[in-house]
Scaffold this active site. Structure first.
Site, short mmCIF file in Angstrom:
data_model
loop_
_atom_site.label_atom_id
_atom_site.label_comp_id
_atom_site.label_asym_id
_atom_site.label_seq_id
_atom_site.Cartn_x
_atom_site.Cartn_y
_atom_site.Cartn_z
CG ASP A 1 -1.91 1.16 1.17
OD1 ASP A 1 -2.85 1.06 0.35
OD2 ASP A 1 -1.75 2.15 1.90
CG HIS B 1 -6.21 6.74 4.53
ND1 HIS B 1 -6.25 6.32 3.22
CD2 HIS B 1 -7.51 6.92 4.89
CE1 HIS B 1 -7.49 6.26 2.81
NE2 HIS B 1 -8.28 6.60 3.81
#
Length: 181
Positions: A9, A157
Site C-alpha cells: 500500500d 491511511h
C-alpha cells in the site's frame, strides 16, 4: 518457482506518479504478517492535491523532513522483498492495485532501473469480483462481505497498517477460493 505474495500500500500526494510524489510505502508478507516493511519518502516535487494530503493528515514538509531519499527507499524495499521472497517469485498484491502499482513500478524503474515484482500484480478488488460474482461498485472496501474481513484492523491511511489489513483480506479470500476448488 514458489510465489511469495506481498501486500503493498502507498500514500501519495496525488493520483499519478512523476507528477505527484509517493510519500509512504508499506508492505506485509501475506504468509507472515510479522514480516513488514515501511518507509517514508521525500517528495520529488511540490505538487499535491489538497484532498490527498488531508487524507494522509500530514504535509509535504513533514515528509521532506522525515522521509528518505527516493532511491535509498527503493533500495531498502527491493532488499526487503528479496529477503521475504527467499529465492521465490515475489508477487505484488494491492487493493486497487492499479493505483499503488503505478507508483511502485514508476519509482522502481526510475530510481533502480528494474522492478523485482516484474510487470504486474494481483488486484484484490478484481480477485473479489471473480470470487463473489459481484459488480465493480461492490468491490469497495466498505461493501466487501464481512466473511472476508478476517479481523477488525482499522483502515488508517498509514501505508503499513493498510498493507496489513489488505494482507488479511487477501488471505481470507484465498482460503475461501481454495475451499471451493
Amino acid at each position: 518457482m514458489k510465489e511469495t505474495y506481498v501486500s503493498v500500500d502507498i500514500e501519495a500526494a496525488g493520483p499519478v506518479p512523476a507528477t505527484y510524489s509517493m510519500l509512504s510505502l508499506g508492505a506485509t508478507a501475506i504468509h507472515d504478517t510479522k514480516a513488514t516493511f515501511y518507509v517514508e519518502l521525500q517528495p520529488i516535487n511540490e505538487n499535491c492535491v489538497p484532498e490527498a494530503m488531508r487524507v494522509i493528515g500530514r504535509t509535504l514538509q513533514d515528509f521532506r523532513r522525515t522521509g528518505r531519499e527516493p532511491r535509498e527507499a527503493m533500495i531498502l524495499f527491493r532488499d526487503w522483498i528479496s529477503s521475504v521472497a527467499n529465492e521465490g517469485k515475489p508477487v505484488f498484491v494491492g487493493f486497487n492495485a492499479a493505483f499503488d502499482w503505478a507508483f511502485v513500478n514508476f519509482y522502481f524503474h526510475h530510481y533502480l532501473g528494474e522492478n523485482p515484482f516484474g510487470i504486474g500484480g494481483i488486484d484484490i478488488k478484481s480477485y473479489y469480483m471473480g470470487l463473489s460474482g459481484c459488480t465493480w461498485e461492490d468491490t469497495r472496501s466498505s461493501r466487501i462481505a464481512a466473511e472476508f474481513k478476517g479481523s477488525s484492523l482499522p483502515h488508517t491511511h498509514n501505508a503499513l497498517d493498510d498493507a496489513t489489513e489488505q494482507a488479511e483480506l487477501f488471505r481470507q479470500m484465498r482460503k475461501k477460493s481454495e475451499a471451493s476448488a
